[in-house]
Motif scaffolding. Structure first.
Motif, PDB file in Angstrom:
ATOM      1  N   CYS A  83     -39.415  28.538  87.283  1.00 54.97           N
ATOM      2  CA  CYS A  83     -38.446  28.235  86.219  1.00 54.97           C
ATOM      3  C   CYS A  83     -38.909  27.039  85.390  1.00 54.97           C
ATOM      4  CB  CYS A  83     -37.066  27.955  86.819  1.00 54.97           C
ATOM      5  SG  CYS A  83     -36.224  29.425  87.436  1.00 54.97           S
ATOM      6  N   LEU A  84     -39.377  26.012  86.070  1.00 56.45           N
ATOM      7  CA  LEU A  84     -39.867  24.823  85.370  1.00 56.45           C
ATOM      8  C   LEU A  84     -41.081  25.155  84.503  1.00 56.45           C
ATOM      9  CD1 LEU A  84     -39.472  22.214  88.245  1.00 56.45           C
ATOM     10  CD2 LEU A  84     -38.398  22.040  85.987  1.00 56.45           C
ATOM     11  N   LYS A  85     -41.983  25.964  85.040  1.00 56.97           N
ATOM     12  CA  LYS A  85     -43.184  26.348  84.304  1.00 56.97           C
ATOM     13  C   LYS A  85     -42.816  27.154  83.057  1.00 56.97           C
ATOM     14  CE  LYS A  85     -47.638  28.679  84.921  1.00 56.97           C
ATOM     15  NZ  LYS A  85     -48.518  29.414  85.875  1.00 56.97           N
ATOM     16  N   SER A  86     -41.864  28.076  83.198  1.00 55.75           N
ATOM     17  CA  SER A  86     -41.442  28.877  82.049  1.00 55.75           C
ATOM     18  C   SER A  86     -40.737  28.016  81.009  1.00 55.75           C
ATOM     19  CB  SER A  86     -40.513  30.005  82.513  1.00 55.75           C
ATOM     20  OG  SER A  86     -41.198  30.920  83.340  1.00 55.75           O
ATOM     21  N   PHE A  87     -39.924  27.088  81.472  1.00 59.63           N
ATOM     22  CA  PHE A  87     -39.189  26.224  80.547  1.00 59.63           C
ATOM     23  C   PHE A  87     -40.135  25.409  79.671  1.00 59.63           C
ATOM     24  CE2 PHE A  87     -37.216  21.973  79.845  1.00 59.63           C
ATOM     25  CZ  PHE A  87     -36.356  22.360  78.840  1.00 59.63           C
ATOM     26  N   LEU A  88     -41.267  24.999  80.240  1.00 57.99           N
ATOM     27  CA  LEU A  88     -42.229  24.199  79.473  1.00 57.99           C
ATOM     28  C   LEU A  88     -42.737  24.951  78.242  1.00 57.99           C
ATOM     29  CD1 LEU A  88     -44.357  22.491  82.292  1.00 57.99           C
ATOM     30  CD2 LEU A  88     -42.677  21.432  80.762  1.00 57.99           C
ATOM     31  N   GLN A  89     -42.703  26.281  78.272  1.00 57.44           N
ATOM     32  CA  GLN A  89     -43.182  27.077  77.139  1.00 57.44           C
ATOM     33  C   GLN A  89     -42.251  26.995  75.935  1.00 57.44           C
ATOM     34  OE1 GLN A  89     -44.659  31.079  78.150  1.00 57.44           O
ATOM     35  NE2 GLN A  89     -44.458  30.528  80.301  1.00 57.44           N
ATOM     36  N   ILE A  90     -40.993  26.669  76.168  1.00 53.69           N
ATOM     37  CA  ILE A  90     -40.027  26.611  75.057  1.00 53.69           C
ATOM     38  C   ILE A  90     -39.430  25.218  74.867  1.00 53.69           C
ATOM     39  CG2 ILE A  90     -39.416  29.058  75.266  1.00 53.69           C
ATOM     40  CD1 ILE A  90     -36.854  28.151  76.735  1.00 53.69           C
ATOM     41  N   LYS A  91     -39.810  24.287  75.707  1.00 55.07           N
ATOM     42  CA  LYS A  91     -39.188  22.956  75.687  1.00 55.07           C
ATOM     43  C   LYS A  91     -39.288  22.300  74.312  1.00 55.07           C
ATOM     44  CE  LYS A  91     -39.183  18.569  78.230  1.00 55.07           C
ATOM     45  NZ  LYS A  91     -39.799  17.798  79.356  1.00 55.07           N
ATOM     46  N   SER A  92     -40.427  22.455  73.653  1.00 48.86           N
ATOM     47  CA  SER A  92     -40.638  21.784  72.363  1.00 48.86           C
ATOM     48  C   SER A  92     -39.773  22.376  71.246  1.00 48.86           C
ATOM     49  CB  SER A  92     -42.112  21.875  71.965  1.00 48.86           C
ATOM     50  OG  SER A  92     -42.505  23.221  71.805  1.00 48.86           O
ATOM     51  N   ARG A  93     -39.187  23.562  71.469  1.00 51.96           N
ATOM     52  CA  ARG A  93     -38.356  24.202  70.439  1.00 51.96           C
ATOM     53  C   ARG A  93     -36.889  23.806  70.532  1.00 51.96           C
ATOM     54  NH1 ARG A  93     -40.398  30.329  71.674  1.00 51.96           N
ATOM     55  NH2 ARG A  93     -42.585  29.816  72.116  1.00 51.96           N
ATOM     56  N   ILE A  94     -36.564  23.003  71.525  1.00 52.74           N
ATOM     57  CA  ILE A  94     -35.175  22.600  71.759  1.00 52.74           C
ATOM     58  C   ILE A  94     -35.023  21.123  71.406  1.00 52.74           C
ATOM     59  CG2 ILE A  94     -33.338  22.449  73.505  1.00 52.74           C
ATOM     60  CD1 ILE A  94     -34.801  24.661  75.055  1.00 52.74           C
ATOM     61  N   HIS A  95     -33.872  20.771  70.832  1.00 53.91           N
ATOM     62  CA  HIS A  95     -33.588  19.376  70.468  1.00 53.91           C
ATOM     63  C   HIS A  95     -33.920  18.462  71.660  1.00 53.91           C
ATOM     64  CE1 HIS A  95     -31.926  16.148  68.231  1.00 53.91           C
ATOM     65  NE2 HIS A  95     -30.840  15.990  68.983  1.00 53.91           N
ATOM     66  N   THR A  96     -34.674  17.405  71.405  1.00 56.15           N
ATOM     67  CA  THR A  96     -35.277  16.597  72.473  1.00 56.15           C
ATOM     68  C   THR A  96     -34.299  16.129  73.547  1.00 56.15           C
ATOM     69  OG1 THR A  96     -37.025  15.883  70.972  1.00 56.15           O
ATOM     70  CG2 THR A  96     -36.695  14.575  72.964  1.00 56.15           C
ATOM     71  N   PRO A  97     -33.143  15.540  73.203  1.00 54.81           N
ATOM     72  CA  PRO A  97     -32.209  15.100  74.266  1.00 54.81           C
ATOM     73  C   PRO A  97     -31.706  16.258  75.127  1.00 54.81           C
ATOM     74  CG  PRO A  97     -31.639  14.102  72.162  1.00 54.81           C
ATOM     75  CD  PRO A  97     -32.642  15.162  71.867  1.00 54.81           C
ATOM     76  N   VAL A  98     -31.452  17.410  74.488  1.00 54.96           N
ATOM     77  CA  VAL A  98     -30.981  18.579  75.238  1.00 54.96           C
ATOM     78  C   VAL A  98     -32.094  19.095  76.155  1.00 54.96           C
ATOM     79  CG1 VAL A  98     -30.122  20.953  75.064  1.00 54.96           C
ATOM     80  CG2 VAL A  98     -29.380  19.229  73.405  1.00 54.96           C
ATOM     81  N   ALA A  99     -33.301  19.161  75.654  1.00 52.01           N
ATOM     82  CA  ALA A  99     -34.436  19.613  76.456  1.00 52.01           C
ATOM     83  C   ALA A  99     -34.635  18.717  77.671  1.00 52.01           C
ATOM     84  CB  ALA A  99     -35.699  19.643  75.603  1.00 52.01           C
ATOM     85  N   ALA A 100     -34.476  17.415  77.473  1.00 51.43           N
ATOM     86  CA  ALA A 100     -34.619  16.465  78.578  1.00 51.43           C
ATOM     87  C   ALA A 100     -33.557  16.707  79.645  1.00 51.43           C
ATOM     88  CB  ALA A 100     -34.533  15.037  78.051  1.00 51.43           C
ATOM     89  N   GLU A 101     -32.323  17.013  79.206  1.00 47.95           N
ATOM     90  CA  GLU A 101     -31.243  17.269  80.174  1.00 47.95           C
ATOM     91  C   GLU A 101     -31.494  18.568  80.945  1.00 47.95           C
ATOM     92  OE1 GLU A 101     -26.371  17.741  80.524  1.00 47.95           O
ATOM     93  OE2 GLU A 101     -27.284  17.293  78.564  1.00 47.95           O
ATOM     94  N   ILE A 102     -31.975  19.600  80.236  1.00 44.03           N
ATOM     95  CA  ILE A 102     -32.280  20.857  80.912  1.00 44.03           C
ATOM     96  C   ILE A 102     -33.363  20.641  81.958  1.00 44.03           C
ATOM     97  CG2 ILE A 102     -33.239  23.190  80.617  1.00 44.03           C
ATOM     98  CD1 ILE A 102     -32.019  23.151  77.771  1.00 44.03           C
ATOM     99  N   ASP A 103     -34.394  19.907  81.585  1.00 42.25           N
ATOM    100  CA  ASP A 103     -35.496  19.613  82.495  1.00 42.25           C
ATOM    101  C   ASP A 103     -34.984  18.900  83.746  1.00 42.25           C
ATOM    102  OD1 ASP A 103     -38.269  19.609  83.143  1.00 42.25           O
ATOM    103  OD2 ASP A 103     -38.354  17.491  82.604  1.00 42.25           O
ATOM    104  N   GLN A 104     -34.131  17.917  83.536  1.00 41.56           N
ATOM    105  CA  GLN A 104     -33.577  17.153  84.653  1.00 41.56           C
ATOM    106  C   GLN A 104     -32.693  18.027  85.537  1.00 41.56           C
ATOM    107  OE1 GLN A 104     -34.628  14.098  85.145  1.00 41.56           O
ATOM    108  NE2 GLN A 104     -33.456  13.829  87.050  1.00 41.56           N
ATOM    109  N   CYS A 105     -31.887  18.866  84.922  1.00 43.47           N
ATOM    110  CA  CYS A 105     -31.005  19.758  85.689  1.00 43.47           C
ATOM    111  C   CYS A 105     -31.803  20.737  86.549  1.00 43.47           C
ATOM    112  CB  CYS A 105     -30.082  20.534  84.743  1.00 43.47           C
ATOM    113  SG  CYS A 105     -28.750  19.549  84.020  1.00 43.47           S
ATOM    114  N   LEU A 106     -32.891  21.263  86.006  1.00 47.98           N
ATOM    115  CA  LEU A 106     -33.723  22.171  86.778  1.00 47.98           C
ATOM    116  C   LEU A 106     -34.338  21.467  87.987  1.00 47.98           C
ATOM    117  CD1 LEU A 106     -35.570  24.136  83.940  1.00 47.98           C
ATOM    118  CD2 LEU A 106     -33.846  25.042  85.506  1.00 47.98           C
ATOM    119  N   LYS A 107     -34.779  20.228  87.775  1.00 44.42           N
ATOM    120  CA  LYS A 107     -35.389  19.469  88.877  1.00 44.42           C
ATOM    121  C   LYS A 107     -34.364  19.065  89.922  1.00 44.42           C
ATOM    122  CE  LYS A 107     -39.197  17.695  86.060  1.00 44.42           C
ATOM    123  NZ  LYS A 107     -39.750  16.539  85.317  1.00 44.42           N
TER     124      LYS A 107
END
Length: 342
Positions: A265-289
């Motif tokens: 899931c983390l690996k797949s998320f990295l493929q789209i992370k840059s397309r999401i508003h930075t603060p939201v992307a950071a929260e998604i990343d943290q939630c997955l971890k």
């Protein structure tokens, strides 16, 4: 002596469920692509096939045949036993209906185990599949299922198919869920497997007055949907599902089980992370971890997938459209049944 079957004869028997097809190619060849529903009883395993191929190229054809006979002779009793345990009419094939299938059919006939051999082997079947897809011309009306990510479209199609409705479930045929996370927990199929399964499905519902399928993009994972079906999608009756956000989140959690695939899931998320508003992307990343998957999914839906889907939806004509408010999969299935022709 064994009987040769032409491709159309084998296809007729398969449609009537009157034959078991047996692929005698190596396990890797079988895994790459085969006739759907076939069993694999390999004449040579992958290492043996590679060894014989090397001898064929570097020594001689005769030396390769002699080594092949030596290898096959040692496994002959178990090979024959496997075939003897399969009931009903049997048809064997190899790559092009050559030595492996011919030897198999000949040896089995000597043991009073009667099998047929497909003329031209798997290659003939593949050519038939390609031709069938090229000749897709007159197709029935389509009912096309739309809905935001997590709406349960695949589950709905699966239930309708189990109830006998003429469904093409592209994601199941492709072994992929059609998103950047779509390969998690499943094994993607290649184009050859997809094409063969698709033709099988089309043959099984060829008398239906309509087709029902999801509004997929041209590519799903490793495969491409035929252009004729994409064109049918554009002119079909569009069914739009409206499903509550919390229900969609639960659908995704049940389908993907991210707690079993955190790294993927983390690996797949990295493929789209840059397309999401930075603060939201950071929260998604943290939630997955932190394994807060419900929150991660909710954010992905609201700030990424729903926005992409809204853009895609704007390209469809709204005239031939039915909206179904579906709080649950069961209610959606029943509402679609009421909409479809009887």
């Amino acid at each position: 002596m064994f009987q040769d079957l032409k491709l159309h004869e084998l296809l007729d028997l398969r449609q009537q469920k009157k034959v078991v097809t047996i692929d005698v190619r190596s396990p890797s060849e079988f895994e790459d692509a085969t006739i759907p529903g076939s069993l694999n009883i390999p004449f040579f395993d992958d290492n043996e096939r590679a060894e014989i191929g090397t001898i064929y190229k570097q020594v001689s054809i005769q030396a390769a045949k002699e080594r092949g006979l030596e290898i096959f002779s040692a496994k002959l009793p178990s090979f024959i036993k496997e075939f003897s345990q399969i009931p009903g009419k049997k048809a064997v094939f190899c790559w092009r209906g050559g030595m492996r299938s011919k030897t198999t059919a000949t040896v089995l006939s000597l043991m009073d185990i009667h099998v047929s051999r497909l003329e031209g082997g798997y290659r003939a079947f593949r050519q038939g599949v390609v031709q069938a897809l090229d000749e897709l011309a007159v197709l029935p009306t389509a009912y096309v299922l739309h809905g935001n990510t997590g709406s349960g479209k695949t589950a709905i199609l699966r239930r309708l198919q189990q109830s006998g409705y003429p469904v093409l479930n592209f994601e199941e045929l492709a072994g992929h869920r059609g998103s950047v996370f779509g390969n998690i927990g499943v094994k993607a199929h290649n184009q050859k497997k997809f094409d063969a399964s698709l033709v099988d499905e089309l043959l099984s519902i060829r008398q239906a007055p309509y087709l029902l399928f999801e509004a997929e993009s041209k590519r799903i994972g490793k495969v491409v949907i035929p252009e004729q079906l994409l064109q049918l999608k554009e002119v079909g009756h569009q069914i739009w599902l409206e499903v509550p956000l919390e229900t969609r989140v639960q659908h995704i959690l049940e389908e993907y089980r991210p707690w079993e695939h955190q790294e993927a899931c983390l690996k797949s998320f990295l493929q789209i992370k840059s397309r999401i508003h930075t603060p939201v992307a950071a929260e998604i990343d943290q939630c997955l971890k932190e394994e807060k998957y419900d929150r991660a999914v909710e954010l992905l839906l609201v700030y990424y997938y729903d926005q992409r889907y809204a853009h895609t939806a704007s390209g469809y004509n709204s005239e031939n459209k039915t909206i179904i408010a579906a709080p649950s999969t069961e209610e959606a299935v029943e509402a679609i049944k009421q909409l479809l022709p009887t």
